[in-house]
Design a protein around this motif. Structure first.
Motif: not given
Ligand code: HEM
Ligand code: HEM
Length: 184
Positions: A106-118, A124-138
């Motif tokens: 869930d943390g990975w999803l939150a950071m991907s949706a916020a446009g942040d890199v894990v 090594i950067a983990l690829p984002a699961i989703v693109g930036p999306n404020a609703e998914v981040e919330y």
């Protein structure tokens, strides 16, 4: 060396991983709560970077532990406890084994949706699961918060049970988790 748990005892791997995961969870909660109290900025970003990188390592170890827990026999309880208490304590333990697998996802999803890199260890950067999306981040951040607090409530119950066995019932449940060989 005994690799898997049996109906009679925990394997040394389970015991080492149990305490390693417990210590890492404590650091994760401290980093997460500290980050939550800071305003956006470099200090908060650094805490979240540490929190997320350590969380990816925890995810791998906890996934192995969950798999081992679900595919092995579980040692019989020490003494002759009430069956309802055994069912509750085992359900809580399974939830505790599941939480350090689900919270990082869930943390990975939150950071991907916020446009942040894990960042994984080694930078090594983990690829984002989703693109930036404020609703998914919330939603993902809210679920992370609810999940983390539910996890802490389960952990409090788990620690209460361990202390009750040790100090009130005076049996070897806690000592067995610290490596003592207990004959059943
Ligand atoms: C100070 C903290 C903790 C104490 C004192 C403690 C104590 C114990 C004890 C005594 C047992 C053995 C119960 C039995 O004989 O059936 C146990 C098992 C277990 N504990 Fe903890 N625990 C702590 C933290 C944690 C944490 C943070 C987690 C999860 C993230 C956790 C997950 C488990 C699980 C899943 C089991 C079942 C054995 C296994 O499959 O690994 N515990 N714990
Ligand atoms: C067992 C693993 C984890 C635990 C116990 C945990 C726990 C926490 C806690 C207690 C908070 C503070 C919640 C609040 O009050 O706002 C938090 C926040 C957060 N965590 Fe985790 N977390 C875990 C794994 C992860 C992972 C692996 C990531 C990223 C990949 C992550 C990303 C975040 C983010 C982005 C925040 C929000 C910080 C903020 O914006 O204030 N977490 N976590």
């Amino acid at each position: 060396m005994q690799i898997k748990d049996t109906g009679l005892r925990f394997s040394p791997i389970t015991i080492v991983l149990h305490w390693l995961i417990a210590a890492t969870v404590a650091i994760m909660v401290w980093l997460g709560l500290s980050a939550g109290q800071l305003e956006a900025g470099a200090a908060k970003a650094e805490l979240i970077r540490l929190h997320s990188t350590l969380g990816t390592v925890l995810f791998v170890v906890a996934s192995y532990r969950l798999w081992a827990r679900l595919t092995s026999y579980h040692p019989l309880p020490v003494g002759s406890p009430n069956p309802i208490e055994v069912m509750i304590s085992r359900s809580v333990a399974v939830a505790l084994a599941l939480a350090p697998v689900l919270l990082p996802l869930d943390g990975w999803l939150a950071m991907s949706a916020a446009g942040d890199v894990v960042w994984l260890p080694g930078g090594i950067a983990l690829p984002a699961i989703v693109g930036p999306n404020a609703e998914v981040e919330y939603v993902a951040k809210l679920l992370h918060k609810i999940g983390a607090y539910a996890f802490l409530a389960g952990l409090a119950l788990h620690i209460f049970g361990a202390l009750k066995n040790h100090f009130v019932l005076r049996n070897d449940t806690l000592k067995r988790m610290l490596g003592k060989r207990v004959e059943l």
